[in-house]
Design an enzyme around this catalytic site. Structure first.
Site, PDB file in Angstrom:
ATOM      1  N   ASP A  95       4.051 -13.286 -18.501  1.00 32.98           N
ATOM      2  CA  ASP A  95       4.313 -12.390 -20.294  1.00 32.98           C
ATOM      3  C   ASP A  95       4.783 -13.639 -20.571  1.00 32.98           C
ATOM      4  OD1 ASP A  95       6.916 -13.053 -19.351  1.00 32.98           O
ATOM      5  OD2 ASP A  95       7.395 -10.760 -19.766  1.00 32.98           O
ATOM      6  N   ASP A 268       3.366  -3.267 -14.138  1.00 30.20           N
ATOM      7  CA  ASP A 268       4.129  -4.152 -13.669  1.00 30.20           C
ATOM      8  C   ASP A 268       5.492  -3.160 -13.631  1.00 30.20           C
ATOM      9  OD1 ASP A 268       4.516  -5.105 -16.551  1.00 30.20           O
ATOM     10  OD2 ASP A 268       6.355  -5.925 -15.534  1.00 30.20           O
ATOM     11  N   CYS A 311       9.835   1.319   8.154  1.00 26.63           N
ATOM     12  CA  CYS A 311      10.292   2.087   8.563  1.00 26.63           C
ATOM     13  C   CYS A 311       9.461   2.876  10.288  1.00 26.63           C
ATOM     14  CB  CYS A 311       9.461   3.558   8.103  1.00 26.63           C
ATOM     15  SG  CYS A 311       9.965   3.692   6.445  1.00 26.63           S
ATOM     16  N   HIS A 337       9.992  -1.406   2.411  1.00 25.39           N
ATOM     17  CA  HIS A 337       9.655  -0.024   1.735  1.00 25.39           C
ATOM     18  C   HIS A 337       8.555   0.213   1.020  1.00 25.39           C
ATOM     19  CE1 HIS A 337       9.258   4.061   2.919  1.00 25.39           C
ATOM     20  NE2 HIS A 337      10.127   3.648   1.167  1.00 25.39           N
TER      21      HIS A 337
HETATM   22 ZN    ZN Z   1       7.944   3.064   4.795  1.00 27.48          ZN
END
Ligand code: ZN
Length: 374
Positions: A95, A268, A311, A337
């Site tokens: 930017d 974004d 996870c 995650h």
């Molecule tokens: Zn995950």
């Protein structure tokens, strides 16, 4: 054939403005619609480039204002540009610093050729205008440079919005004439505040100048949701179908879906990484605080059914524990995650447009968010 700058539209949704495409840049192709994680200080907070690649991040955002103040362009130039400096070989969008000058810096003086301001770090006097912003982005060597613009506050008067927009258009024209890094694309930014006719006029004038792509800017600056939506609609309505469109700084998943339906290709936002550092996880059903006491004895993963590293290896109880004792690994695992979720979300959107079931996907998304399970 050098395809740099070419934007191929692959599929278009029959019921909305949604489309999939490939934007070819000097550092490779970017599949759209795409989400760009924010690497303000030449780093996506807590993530290594190898981790970002494993998460299928195809393009990052870097920041002219911040990198110009620290480490300074002499350092980045000596290190061979931003890609080499940060060890990232895929595309980068930078930017122009306009947004930060107007939101972070103190004591601004707006001149015809740019803005004089006090650095938010040490208070020193700095000047940034279209010429400087393009020079910095040339040294950074980003694949996509943004024009330098003024980002007016959302509650400004029509007169102010109009003058500001005219200045931004003049600056955009100046940016478009500046030298560029090899293969560097330059995007114009539609401003105009909450005023439909100003947004439309700004878009038309930018198209008249001619850019490689167009962004809708000055949104997500604290305005109500319906104003944001109108800003997008008005901006997009005047933009050419065959160029990529980028909605700056908007990152709530429901907003991304709406914007894709209007024909936006690029996004974004700091949300997935910032929320991770605050201890919150994005899931298919919304967002929840992993840090909260309710997760103390929760042996399920952060999101059930998620295939990310976090996870598939750890429980909520463990991640919560790390966050609560201030272990760095906790916010790293949650960032992994959250970015996995965002990248997966964009891949699902592309798949839905490709498969002709984008409308059903949107309905299903809304129903799931309403159910709000974790
Ligand atoms: Zn995950």
């Amino acid at each position: 054939m050098d395809k740099s700058g070419m934007f191929e539209i692959l599929e278009e949704d029959a019921h909305s403005g949604a489309r999939t495409g490939i934007l070819h840049t000097a550092h490779g192709p970017v599949e759209t619609p795409v989400f760009m994680p924010v690497g303000t200080q030449a780093s996506v907070k807590a993530m290594s480039p190898a981790e970002l690649e494993s998460l299928d991040v195809s393009i990052l955002l870097g920041n002219t204002y911040h990198l110009n103040l620290r480490p300074g362009m002499d350092v980045i130039e000596a290190c061979g540009g931003l890609h080499a400096f940060m060890g990232w070989s895929r595309p980068i969008l930078t930017d122009s610093g306009g947004f930060q000058v107007f939101s972070l810096a103190g004591l601004r003086k707006i001149r015809d050729d740019g803005v004089e301001f006090n650095s938010h770090i040490d208070g020193s006097r700095v000047f940034l205008g279209p010429v400087e912003a393009m020079r910095i982005q040339r040294i950074l060597g980003s694949d996509i440079a943004m024009v330098f613009d003024e980002c007016p506050p959302h509650e400004c008067t029509r007169d102010y919005a109009c003058q500001s927009m005219e200045k931004s258009i003049a600056w955009a024209a100046e940016c478009s004439g500046q030298p560029r890094a090899p293969g560097q694309l330059v995007f114009g930014i539609v401003q105009g505040g909450a005023f439909d006719d100003l947004r439309r006029r700004c878009a038309r004038e930018l198209v008249g100048i001619g850019f490689d792509g167009y962004a809708v800017g000055g949104v997500s600056v604290g305005e109500p949701e319906d104003v944001l939506r109108r800003g997008m609609e008005q901006g997009v309505a005047e933009l050419p179908r065959e160029r990529p469109r980028y909605l700056m700084g908007v990152g709530r998943m429901s907003q991304i879906l709406e914007a894709v339906a209007l024909g936006i290709d690029m996004f974004d936002c700091v949300m997935p990484t910032r929320y991770a550092r605050n201890g919150s996880a994005f899931t298919r059903w919304g967002v929840y605080p992993v840090k909260a006491g309710g997760c103390r004895l929760d042996t399920r993963p952060v999101e059930e059914g998620c295939g990310c590293y976090t996870c598939t290896h750890f429980s909520r109880a463990y991640v919560r524990h790390l966050l609560n004792v201030g272990e760095i690994l906790g916010l790293r695992l949650l960032t992994v995650h959250n970015l996995y979720r965002y990248m997966g979300f964009m891949a699902e959107i592309r798949e839905a447009v490709r498969g002709g079931f984008f409308r059903a996907y949107r309905d299903e998304f809304a129903a799931r968010q309403q159910a709000g399970d974790k």
